[in-house]
Design a protein around this motif. Structure first.
Motif, short mmCIF file in Angstrom:
data_model
loop_
_atom_site.label_atom_id
_atom_site.label_comp_id
_atom_site.label_asym_id
_atom_site.label_seq_id
_atom_site.Cartn_x
_atom_site.Cartn_y
_atom_site.Cartn_z
N GLU A 289 0.84 -1.20 0.00
CA GLU A 289 0.00 0.00 0.00
C GLU A 289 0.88 1.24 0.00
OE1 GLU A 289 -2.46 -0.33 3.48
OE2 GLU A 289 -3.34 -2.22 2.81
N ASP A 290 0.69 2.08 -1.00
CA ASP A 290 1.45 3.34 -1.10
C ASP A 290 2.95 3.12 -0.97
OD1 ASP A 290 -0.91 4.85 -1.43
OD2 ASP A 290 -1.21 4.91 0.75
N GLY A 291 3.45 2.05 -1.59
CA GLY A 291 4.89 1.79 -1.60
C GLY A 291 5.44 1.20 -0.31
N ARG A 292 4.55 0.77 0.59
CA ARG A 292 4.97 0.17 1.86
C ARG A 292 4.37 -1.22 2.02
NH1 ARG A 292 7.66 3.46 5.30
NH2 ARG A 292 7.75 5.65 4.72
N VAL A 293 5.05 -2.04 2.81
CA VAL A 293 4.67 -3.44 2.99
C VAL A 293 4.00 -3.62 4.36
CG1 VAL A 293 5.55 -5.81 3.12
CG2 VAL A 293 6.57 -4.18 1.52
N TYR A 294 2.89 -4.35 4.37
CA TYR A 294 2.13 -4.60 5.59
C TYR A 294 1.65 -6.05 5.64
CZ TYR A 294 1.80 0.50 5.66
OH TYR A 294 2.10 1.83 5.66
N GLY A 295 1.43 -6.54 6.86
CA GLY A 295 0.77 -7.83 7.05
C GLY A 295 1.49 -9.03 6.49
N VAL A 296 2.81 -9.07 6.56
CA VAL A 296 3.57 -10.20 6.01
C VAL A 296 3.27 -11.46 6.82
CG1 VAL A 296 5.88 -11.15 5.63
CG2 VAL A 296 5.42 -8.74 5.13
N GLU A 297 2.85 -12.51 6.12
CA GLU A 297 2.58 -13.81 6.73
C GLU A 297 3.17 -14.90 5.86
OE1 GLU A 297 -1.61 -14.28 7.24
OE2 GLU A 297 -1.74 -12.69 8.74
N PHE A 298 3.91 -15.80 6.48
CA PHE A 298 4.49 -16.95 5.78
C PHE A 298 3.68 -18.19 6.09
CE2 PHE A 298 7.98 -13.99 6.08
CZ PHE A 298 8.76 -14.23 4.97
N ALA A 299 3.55 -19.09 5.13
CA ALA A 299 2.94 -20.41 5.35
C ALA A 299 4.09 -21.40 5.51
CB ALA A 299 2.06 -20.80 4.17
N GLY A 300 4.16 -22.03 6.68
CA GLY A 300 5.24 -22.98 6.94
C GLY A 300 6.52 -22.26 7.31
N GLY A 301 7.59 -23.02 7.40
CA GLY A 301 8.89 -22.45 7.73
C GLY A 301 9.11 -22.33 9.23
N CYS A 302 10.11 -21.59 9.62
CA CYS A 302 10.49 -21.39 11.03
C CYS A 302 9.58 -20.33 11.63
CB CYS A 302 11.95 -20.96 11.12
SG CYS A 302 13.09 -22.12 10.37
#
Length: 92
Positions: free
Chosen positions: A20-33
């Protein structure tokens, strides 16, 4: 806009985030550490997308040529390119 990226070469299988507007929000990974990937999400919350790409690109994990952080950088770069009409073929 929400984005979904299928990772390659990592323990995590996918990444979901908003750009949004050149910024990153709400990062969620499936699996991993789980703990480490939650930390990446917290550390990158609200970060400028270009800064995230520059910071995390090329990060490796053990013997692998990529990492979950590198995959996030690739995902964000692809989302930025898509938003600018510079879409490249998807990785398999």
């Amino acid at each position: 806009m929400e984005h979904f990226y299928k990772t390659s070469g990592t323990c995590s299988s996918a990444i979901r985030f908003r750009l949004e507007d050149g910024r990153v929000y709400g990062v969620e990974f499936a699996g991993g550490c789980n703990g480490n990937l939650k930390a990446i999400g917290k550390l990158t919350e609200g970060m400028e997308a270009q800064q995230l790409v520059e910071l995390l690109s090329g990060n490796t994990c053990g013997f692998r040529p990529t990492s979950c952080a590198d995959q996030l950088a690739r995902a964000v770069k692809k989302a930025m390119d898509d938003a600018n009409g510079q879409s490249a073929p998807c990785e398999k």
